[in-house]
Scaffold this active site. Structure first.
Site, PDB file in Angstrom:
ATOM      1  N   ASN A 115       0.354  -1.189   0.121  1.00  0.00           N
ATOM      2  CA  ASN A 115      -0.080   0.578  -0.492  1.00  0.00           C
ATOM      3  C   ASN A 115       0.464   1.322  -0.097  1.00  0.00           C
ATOM      4  OD1 ASN A 115       1.087   0.083   2.754  1.00  0.00           O
ATOM      5  ND2 ASN A 115      -0.312  -0.888   3.531  1.00  0.00           N
ATOM      6  N   ASP A 155       1.999  -3.047   9.465  1.00  0.00           N
ATOM      7  CA  ASP A 155       2.327  -2.038   8.129  1.00  0.00           C
ATOM      8  C   ASP A 155       2.682  -0.765   8.704  1.00  0.00           C
ATOM      9  OD1 ASP A 155       1.227  -0.452   6.134  1.00  0.00           O
ATOM     10  OD2 ASP A 155       1.143  -2.597   5.326  1.00  0.00           O
ATOM     11  N   ASP A 169      -8.972 -14.871   7.037  1.00  0.00           N
ATOM     12  CA  ASP A 169      -9.283 -14.946   4.862  1.00  0.00           C
ATOM     13  C   ASP A 169      -9.687 -16.066   4.465  1.00  0.00           C
ATOM     14  OD1 ASP A 169      -9.993 -12.853   2.916  1.00  0.00           O
ATOM     15  OD2 ASP A 169      -8.287 -13.597   2.343  1.00  0.00           O
ATOM     16  N   GLU A 194     -13.982 -17.441   7.585  1.00  0.00           N
ATOM     17  CA  GLU A 194     -14.730 -17.155   6.485  1.00  0.00           C
ATOM     18  C   GLU A 194     -14.708 -18.126   5.896  1.00  0.00           C
ATOM     19  OE1 GLU A 194     -14.708 -13.514   3.103  1.00  0.00           O
ATOM     20  OE2 GLU A 194     -12.958 -14.740   3.572  1.00  0.00           O
TER      21      GLU A 194
END
Length: 776
Positions: A258, A285, A401, A461
């Site tokens: 990012n 991050d 995820d 998930e």
């Protein structure tokens, strides 16, 4: 999870629309991988794994970007696939590195054996980009340590937007990536406390999903330098506590691609906002840190966790172990070209699941390559990083995820129908296989007991792409699951009347904890994570304000590619001239009430408390913009909705009858027809019935009040006849989500409830709304 279109070439991804818990394992990171100082900080030991390498060299740098190496050291085999070297700090300083130590590796192997005349940018020793075994060694690509605790910068950043420097293949294999590559940062152990972890039972939690940057990026109450950072997020602990939230779940915070988000201002170019492109599983991050110096992101994250813990709030992380940011091959016709900056260049066959012939990657993620989750060493990395985040960084739980990929029982080469554990080819979900990653995680960690205590909360998930990867209800005991069926059936009940068959039995099942999904595996209502909306899709407001998605709009609300066409959203007749904004607010109140009054663990998306909108964009993964950032300057209607949400959450927390530890049974829960008669099989089986009510016997569940809820799914008013409340009490109204009750007191404060009456009292309930009563 979404593959950013701008990264498709770099990452080689496609842009695509019962095991019991056991005590923590003593051998977490038993190989002592990574870079670490000794007790005296006189030496640094570097240890990295590769089962196929024939030579590995350590490169040390004085900065993370734009400089050549200051020193190199050749590693030696240390057994069990580990390579190691210990370097005196005095030697590092003598080489000119007097501050933070940045490092990376270059590796040689069977497809590119070492040649003494090799130099950076050379092809000396080259045999192939990928060999028959699937090896992809390339010494021209500097490699990030998979166990690095911080990363210097992303591959793509303001100084470099050229992903070709990290590629293999004829056009790129000799391009040296050294000065551009992300590098590990050697850290001195942090002394920052993470506070005391809450031990609250999961059944008592209310989860708030939010992006750490979006949480405060445009919060003017926070000093500008702290907005969008871990530090800034910690300053919002009191806000969440006041709302009633007990757990904050951050979208991915492990190092992700990012850094290039701001290269082209006011544009979606280069953007990856959500963060499902993990570059390293140990590093917080750096973009989200106010203190970006070496060690700064780590200490700042820990301080943020401490702030939440001090407020009694758990911290959950969204983790992405199904794929990495390296992706797959760049095209389906050329196996030679792929991105190399970490796992792939160290041990491609260990860390990725290869297809037959070992030239390509098996993919159930849409990003190009499954992480090789059935491989023991790849599992070690998963377990070791989870342990690091839980033990060192203070995290209380994890949302996985595309968690079905972690239930994959297939390994490289097992692709025939006769392979016993891979009957469907390269992917087979098998919760009964004790060796799959989801079961390894249960063995390695203590899952928080049902009654509360120490341990981790684990959320799956429960789906991926293809094969038997849709596994809602299929995970073993110890796992909770995002209940996508709860989301869909609730939206359908509210927004699809007349367009599809609505089953009141499904509504009843959702209200009571989804026993059809979780009871047979020995799990409890709280293992159902109930949500109406999350980051991946529309916001709460948009579910009830939009007729489908609009992702092609201009910045800052778009454009975004992809996104599902199955939204079950409706603007409540606004565009047809039959509805108004007040109807949309009524629908949103009804939906949130449905969620918070249901058995299970509620999960809300950040901003739903004030009706945040994305203007119908249902896939805003690429928008690091004001549209995705929460705002705290609200209209009167937004403030009123916040009050409604706050009081609704407080009501849930005040009534244990809404948070059962086990399934409702006997007289604890009774279902009623609008007439007041008990719902029988004829009523349940009639698909023309869209109204249902239930009463919870509060005293039988440790509650001082009984609770009555009536839901009218019809578009017109329905009269409900109330059952008898407990002896000596009457029914009092807490909330009615109807339009007439729109305002600051839609949900009344405790003690301000309105007397309605006792047994046989009738109550006219407007269409598509919910009524909540208590006995007192």
């Amino acid at each position: 999870m979404k593959c950013p279109k701008i990264l498709a070439a770099l990452l080689g991804c496609a842009v695509l629309a019962g095991v019991p818990a056991m005590p923590a394992h003593a051998a977490i990171n038993s190989m002592s991988l990574g870079a670490s100082y000794d007790a005296q900080q006189a030496n640094i030991t570097f240890r990295v794994y590769s089962s196929q390498a024939t030579r590995i060299v350590l490169y040390l740098y004085s900065a993370g970007y734009g400089v050549q190496e200051s020193a190199t050291y050749t590693l030696s085999p240390a057994g069990s696939g580990v390579w190691a070297v210990t370097v005196p700090v005095s030697s590092i300083k003598a080489a000119g590195i007097t501050g933070a130590v940045y490092y990376g590796y270059r590796a040689w192997g069977p497809n590119w054996p070492y040649a003494s005349n090799w130099g950076k940018g050379s092809q000396a020793g080259f045999v192939s980009d990928v060999d028959a075994n699937g090896d992809r060694f390339n010494p021209n690509k500097l490699l990030l340590d998979p166990y690095a605790q911080e990363v210097s910068q992303d591959p793509l950043n303001p100084s470099n937007q050229n992903g070709n420097v990290f590629a293999s293949g004829a056009s790129y294999r000799t391009t040296d990536s050294g000065i551009y590559a992300p590098k590990g940062v050697v850290l001195v152990p942090s002394t920052q406390s993470t506070g005391t972890k809450p031990t609250r039972a999961q059944k008592d939690d209310v989860i708030y999903e939010v992006h750490v940057r979006g949480f405060t990026e445009q919060d003017t109450s926070i000093p500008a330098q702290y907005r969008g950072t871990y530090y800034g997020a910690g300053l919002k602990a009191s806000y969440l506590a006041s709302l009633g939230v007990t757990a904050v779940e951050f979208l991915p915070v492990q190092e992700t691609q990012n850094d290039a988000n701001d290269v082209v201002p006011n544009s979606d170019a280069n953007q990856n906002y959500w963060g499902y492109m993990t570059e390293n599983y140990f590093s917080p991050d750096r973009r989200y840190a106010y203190n970006k110096a070496a060690g700064g992101p780590t200490a700042e994250f820990q301080a943020m966790v401490q702030a939440f813990h001090n407020a009694g709030i758990k911290v959950y992380m969204d983790v992405v172990y199904n794929h990495t940011a390296e992706g797959g091959t760049w095209t389906s016709s050329d196996p030679t070209t792929a991105t190399i900056y970490s796992w792939r260049g160290l041990d491609n066959t260990t860390y990725y699941e290869l297809t037959s012939g070992n030239q390509y990657f098996y993919d159930n993620t849409g990003i190009g390559a499954n992480f090789n989750t059935y491989n023991t060493v790849a599992q070690n990395l998963i377990v070791d990083s989870l342990a690091y985040w839980a033990n060192t960084m203070g995290v209380d739980g994890f949302r996985f995820d595309l968690a079905s990929v972690l239930g994959n029982s297939c390994l490289n080469g097992a692709y025939t129908a006769s392979a016993p554990n891979c009957p469907n080819g390269g992917y087979n979900f098998d919760a009964a296989d004790s060796n799959v990653a989801i079961n390894r995680i249960l063995r390695e960690f203590t899952v928080r007991p049902a009654a509360g205590g120490s341990g981790l909360d684990l959320f799956a998930e429960p789906w991926a792409i293809g094969g038997n990867s849709y596994q809602l209800g299929g995970f073993p005991q110890g796992w909770s699951e995002w209940n996508g069926l709860f989301r869909d059936s609730l939206r359908q009940a509210q927004n699809e009347l007349g367009s599809m068959t609505i089953y009141v039995t499904q509504d009843a099942n959702d209200f009571s904890g989804s026993s059809n999904l979780f009871q047979s595996s020995g799990r409890s209502p709280w293992n159902s994570i109930n949500f109406i909306d999350v980051h991946d899709g529309m916001t709460l407001k948009d579910v009830y304000s939009c007729n489908g998605a609009n992702n092609s709009q201009a910045w800052p609300y778009g454009p975004s590619d992809g996104g599902t066409s199955t939204n079950y959203s409706w603007d409540q007749g606004m565009s047809a001239g039959t509805g108004a904004a007040v109807d949309q607010r009524r629908a949103a109140r009804t939906g949130m009430a449905f969620e918070m009054l249901s058995a299970g663990t509620p999960l809300m998306q950040g901003g739903d408390e004030y009706l945040r909108t994305l203007q119908c964009n249902n896939n805003a993964y690429n928008l690091d913009s004001s549209a995705n950032w929460l705002t705290y300057s609200w209209t009167t209607d937004q403030s009123n909705f916040y009050t409604f949400a706050q009081r609704l959450i407080a009501f849930r927390k005040a009534h244990p009858a809404l948070r059962p530890s086990s399934w409702y049974s006997g007289s604890q829960l009774t279902w009623y027809q609008p007439s007041g008669a008990v719902a029988d099989s004829n009523y349940w089986n009639n698909t023309s019935n869209y109204a249902i009510a239930y009463a919870i016997n509060g005293p039988s569940l440790g509650d001082s009040n009984s609770i009555y809820v009536a839901y009218n799914g019809w578009s017109s008013s329905v009269t409900f006849t109330l059952p008898a409340p407990p002896s000596g009490t009457q029914w009092y109204r807490v909330t009615d989500t109807c339009d007439w009750n729109d305002g600051a007191s839609t949900f009344v404060a405790p003690g301000s409830e309105t007397l309605i009456g006792g047994a046989g009292t009738t109550y006219g309930q407007c269409g598509q709304s919910l009524l909540l009563l208590i006995s007192k």
